[in-house]
Design a protein around this motif. Sequence first.
Motif, PDB file in Angstrom:
ATOM      1  N   THR A   1     -19.741  -4.997  25.158  1.00 25.48           N
ATOM      2  CA  THR A   1     -20.020  -4.968  23.726  1.00 25.48           C
ATOM      3  C   THR A   1     -19.162  -3.905  23.061  1.00 25.48           C
ATOM      4  O   THR A   1     -19.121  -2.759  23.524  1.00 25.48           O
ATOM      5  CB  THR A   1     -21.510  -4.662  23.458  1.00 25.48           C
ATOM      6  OG1 THR A   1     -22.311  -5.640  24.113  1.00 25.48           O
ATOM      7  CG2 THR A   1     -21.799  -4.689  21.966  1.00 25.48           C
ATOM      8  N   TYR A   2     -18.495  -4.290  21.970  1.00 25.06           N
ATOM      9  CA  TYR A   2     -17.637  -3.356  21.231  1.00 25.06           C
ATOM     10  C   TYR A   2     -18.216  -3.169  19.827  1.00 25.06           C
ATOM     11  O   TYR A   2     -18.526  -4.148  19.139  1.00 25.06           O
ATOM     12  CB  TYR A   2     -16.207  -3.875  21.142  1.00 25.06           C
ATOM     13  CG  TYR A   2     -15.530  -3.958  22.496  1.00 25.06           C
ATOM     14  CD1 TYR A   2     -14.910  -2.848  23.053  1.00 25.06           C
ATOM     15  CD2 TYR A   2     -15.542  -5.147  23.223  1.00 25.06           C
ATOM     16  CE1 TYR A   2     -14.310  -2.914  24.297  1.00 25.06           C
ATOM     17  CE2 TYR A   2     -14.948  -5.228  24.468  1.00 25.06           C
ATOM     18  CZ  TYR A   2     -14.330  -4.113  25.000  1.00 25.06           C
ATOM     19  OH  TYR A   2     -13.740  -4.172  26.231  1.00 25.06           O
ATOM     20  N   GLU A   3     -18.368  -1.923  19.431  1.00 23.97           N
ATOM     21  CA  GLU A   3     -18.875  -1.590  18.107  1.00 23.97           C
ATOM     22  C   GLU A   3     -17.879  -0.670  17.412  1.00 23.97           C
ATOM     23  O   GLU A   3     -17.099   0.028  18.060  1.00 23.97           O
ATOM     24  CB  GLU A   3     -20.242  -0.921  18.191  1.00 23.97           C
ATOM     25  CG  GLU A   3     -21.322  -1.820  18.756  1.00 23.97           C
ATOM     26  CD  GLU A   3     -22.669  -1.122  18.805  1.00 23.97           C
ATOM     27  OE1 GLU A   3     -23.537  -1.449  17.979  1.00 23.97           O
ATOM     28  OE2 GLU A   3     -22.827  -0.236  19.660  1.00 23.97           O
ATOM     29  N   TYR A   4     -17.930  -0.663  16.110  1.00 25.56           N
ATOM     30  CA  TYR A   4     -17.014   0.177  15.350  1.00 25.56           C
ATOM     31  C   TYR A   4     -17.668   0.643  14.055  1.00 25.56           C
ATOM     32  O   TYR A   4     -18.599   0.002  13.544  1.00 25.56           O
ATOM     33  CB  TYR A   4     -15.706  -0.569  15.040  1.00 25.56           C
ATOM     34  CG  TYR A   4     -15.911  -1.931  14.430  1.00 25.56           C
ATOM     35  CD1 TYR A   4     -16.018  -2.095  13.047  1.00 25.56           C
ATOM     36  CD2 TYR A   4     -16.004  -3.064  15.236  1.00 25.56           C
ATOM     37  CE1 TYR A   4     -16.212  -3.334  12.488  1.00 25.56           C
ATOM     38  CE2 TYR A   4     -16.199  -4.304  14.686  1.00 25.56           C
ATOM     39  CZ  TYR A   4     -16.297  -4.441  13.313  1.00 25.56           C
ATOM     40  OH  TYR A   4     -16.502  -5.678  12.769  1.00 25.56           O
TER      41      TYR A   4
ATOM     42  N   SER B   1      -9.245  -0.859  24.586  1.00 29.64           N
ATOM     43  CA  SER B   1     -10.066  -1.223  25.745  1.00 29.64           C
ATOM     44  C   SER B   1      -9.237  -1.339  27.023  1.00 29.64           C
ATOM     45  O   SER B   1      -9.770  -1.266  28.125  1.00 29.64           O
ATOM     46  CB  SER B   1     -10.794  -2.546  25.475  1.00 29.64           C
ATOM     47  OG  SER B   1      -9.874  -3.601  25.316  1.00 29.64           O
TER      48      SER B   1
ATOM     49  N   ARG C   1     -16.420   5.319  25.588  1.00 27.94           N
ATOM     50  CA  ARG C   1     -17.221   4.369  26.353  1.00 27.94           C
ATOM     51  C   ARG C   1     -18.611   4.939  26.588  1.00 27.94           C
ATOM     52  O   ARG C   1     -18.775   6.111  26.913  1.00 27.94           O
ATOM     53  CB  ARG C   1     -16.557   4.048  27.694  1.00 27.94           C
ATOM     54  CG  ARG C   1     -15.277   3.222  27.572  1.00 27.94           C
ATOM     55  CD  ARG C   1     -14.666   2.940  28.935  1.00 27.94           C
ATOM     56  NE  ARG C   1     -13.563   1.975  28.863  1.00 27.94           N
ATOM     57  CZ  ARG C   1     -12.302   2.301  28.636  1.00 27.94           C
ATOM     58  NH1 ARG C   1     -11.967   3.594  28.477  1.00 27.94           N
ATOM     59  NH2 ARG C   1     -11.371   1.376  28.569  1.00 27.94           N
TER      60      ARG C   1
ATOM     61  N   ILE D   1      -8.992  -3.222  19.084  1.00 33.01           N
ATOM     62  CA  ILE D   1     -10.012  -3.213  20.140  1.00 33.01           C
ATOM     63  C   ILE D   1      -9.398  -3.560  21.487  1.00 33.01           C
ATOM     64  O   ILE D   1      -9.700  -2.938  22.516  1.00 33.01           O
ATOM     65  CB  ILE D   1     -11.158  -4.177  19.785  1.00 33.01           C
ATOM     66  CG1 ILE D   1     -11.912  -3.672  18.554  1.00 33.01           C
ATOM     67  CG2 ILE D   1     -12.118  -4.340  20.957  1.00 33.01           C
ATOM     68  CD1 ILE D   1     -12.996  -4.602  18.068  1.00 33.01           C
ATOM     69  N   ASN D   2      -8.518  -4.548  21.512  1.00 31.55           N
ATOM     70  CA  ASN D   2      -7.860  -4.936  22.762  1.00 31.55           C
ATOM     71  C   ASN D   2      -6.983  -3.800  23.292  1.00 31.55           C
ATOM     72  O   ASN D   2      -6.964  -3.518  24.498  1.00 31.55           O
ATOM     73  CB  ASN D   2      -7.015  -6.182  22.542  1.00 31.55           C
ATOM     74  CG  ASN D   2      -6.274  -6.620  23.789  1.00 31.55           C
ATOM     75  OD1 ASN D   2      -6.860  -7.004  24.788  1.00 31.55           O
ATOM     76  ND2 ASN D   2      -4.955  -6.537  23.735  1.00 31.55           N
TER      77      ASN D   2
ATOM     78  N   PHE E   1     -11.821   6.286  20.416  1.00 33.29           N
ATOM     79  CA  PHE E   1     -12.450   5.235  21.215  1.00 33.29           C
ATOM     80  C   PHE E   1     -13.144   5.882  22.397  1.00 33.29           C
ATOM     81  O   PHE E   1     -12.548   6.660  23.142  1.00 33.29           O
ATOM     82  CB  PHE E   1     -11.412   4.227  21.709  1.00 33.29           C
ATOM     83  CG  PHE E   1     -11.955   3.261  22.729  1.00 33.29           C
ATOM     84  CD1 PHE E   1     -12.799   2.229  22.356  1.00 33.29           C
ATOM     85  CD2 PHE E   1     -11.627   3.394  24.069  1.00 33.29           C
ATOM     86  CE1 PHE E   1     -13.297   1.340  23.299  1.00 33.29           C
ATOM     87  CE2 PHE E   1     -12.114   2.525  25.024  1.00 33.29           C
ATOM     88  CZ  PHE E   1     -12.959   1.489  24.636  1.00 33.29           C
TER      89      PHE E   1
ATOM     90  N   PHE F   1     -14.750   3.728  17.611  1.00 34.44           N
ATOM     91  CA  PHE F   1     -14.893   2.505  18.406  1.00 34.44           C
ATOM     92  C   PHE F   1     -15.604   2.868  19.706  1.00 34.44           C
ATOM     93  O   PHE F   1     -15.271   3.876  20.341  1.00 34.44           O
ATOM     94  CB  PHE F   1     -13.531   1.889  18.725  1.00 34.44           C
ATOM     95  CG  PHE F   1     -12.760   1.442  17.519  1.00 34.44           C
ATOM     96  CD1 PHE F   1     -12.859   0.149  17.042  1.00 34.44           C
ATOM     97  CD2 PHE F   1     -11.926   2.328  16.849  1.00 34.44           C
ATOM     98  CE1 PHE F   1     -12.145  -0.274  15.931  1.00 34.44           C
ATOM     99  CE2 PHE F   1     -11.203   1.923  15.736  1.00 34.44           C
ATOM    100  CZ  PHE F   1     -11.313   0.624  15.279  1.00 34.44           C
ATOM    101  N   THR F   2     -16.576   2.060  20.089  1.00 40.78           N
ATOM    102  CA  THR F   2     -17.285   2.315  21.343  1.00 40.78           C
ATOM    103  C   THR F   2     -17.352   1.034  22.173  1.00 40.78           C
ATOM    104  O   THR F   2     -17.326  -0.080  21.639  1.00 40.78           O
ATOM    105  CB  THR F   2     -18.725   2.815  21.102  1.00 40.78           C
ATOM    106  OG1 THR F   2     -19.467   1.805  20.407  1.00 40.78           O
ATOM    107  CG2 THR F   2     -18.721   4.105  20.314  1.00 40.78           C
ATOM    108  N   GLU F   3     -17.446   1.228  23.472  1.00 43.24           N
ATOM    109  CA  GLU F   3     -17.580   0.115  24.416  1.00 43.24           C
ATOM    110  C   GLU F   3     -18.790   0.374  25.304  1.00 43.24           C
ATOM    111  O   GLU F   3     -18.936   1.451  25.876  1.00 43.24           O
ATOM    112  CB  GLU F   3     -16.326  -0.007  25.274  1.00 43.24           C
ATOM    113  CG  GLU F   3     -16.419  -1.083  26.357  1.00 43.24           C
ATOM    114  CD  GLU F   3     -15.277  -1.000  27.346  1.00 43.24           C
ATOM    115  OE1 GLU F   3     -14.291  -1.721  27.155  1.00 43.24           O
ATOM    116  OE2 GLU F   3     -15.365  -0.190  28.296  1.00 43.24           O
TER     117      GLU F   3
END
Length: 269
Positions: A155-158, A19, A101, A15-16, A99, A143-145
């Motif tokens: 907010t991060y979802e996966y 992002s 957004r 995630i890091n 990933f 993965f979404t932001e």
Amino acid sequence: MTKLSIAGVTLATIINSVSREDSDTEGFLFGAIHSENVKTFSDSNNSKTNAQDITVAIQSHLCTGSYSSFYDPLGTLNEKKLTKLLKREKQVLLGWFRFRRNTPLRPSMRELTIHSNFVKFFHNYHQKNPHSEILSTPIFALFTETFTTDKTIFTYEYKFLRIPKRDSIRPVNIKILNMVHSSQVEYNDFKSLSPFGSNGDNELFNDLSSQLRDKFGAVLNQSPPPHITSLEAFYSVTLDKLQSLAKEVQSSNEVVRKLEAELKKKLEN
């Protein structure tokens, strides 16, 4: 049975990493696969059944940059480029990820096309690079932001998926390892669901939504969760017993002091 797991630090690293990219990105997932034969015995009919338990552990990832890093605008894979990207990796290729957004957490038609082509490459790749264990179908992770308008809350979802066919999308149970045992322990294992367009999936999503509303509505508006109530009851009973024992000890000490005083007087006389 296939189980999917990922260490908390590995998930946080992915995630890091994504992002920090300036734009939406994609890449590959690597790890290890372990299989074990599990025997189950039944007392009812003195029988036993054999089943293969497969554990898939995601251990690392590789970001390839912005979109279309290994395919053309039509979703056709560039196998030479793919092979070059994966050449240095020694771990087992488990699948790929995307990933994005501010987008819904579900695969797009374009991603389904890419994944369908990736499945064919996946099997050919493992034939050329054999491992003791491989997956029958590659994993696809999303993965979404999302963030508030003032960009103060992110907010991060996966979601991890298996897509054996273009019209068959199966969410995969994911176990996050190394999580601290807490009142949120029930969230360690979960199966993320969202509507994918078909009536069956929408009905499943609606049913899940109503269950969540009922569950969390009861928690927020009425009583705390059962495990917290049980702990509080245990604490209350234990405290009562300690207080009772303290009173008994105090009474015993008073009796002992009286006896010592009487004995001292007799000795003096």
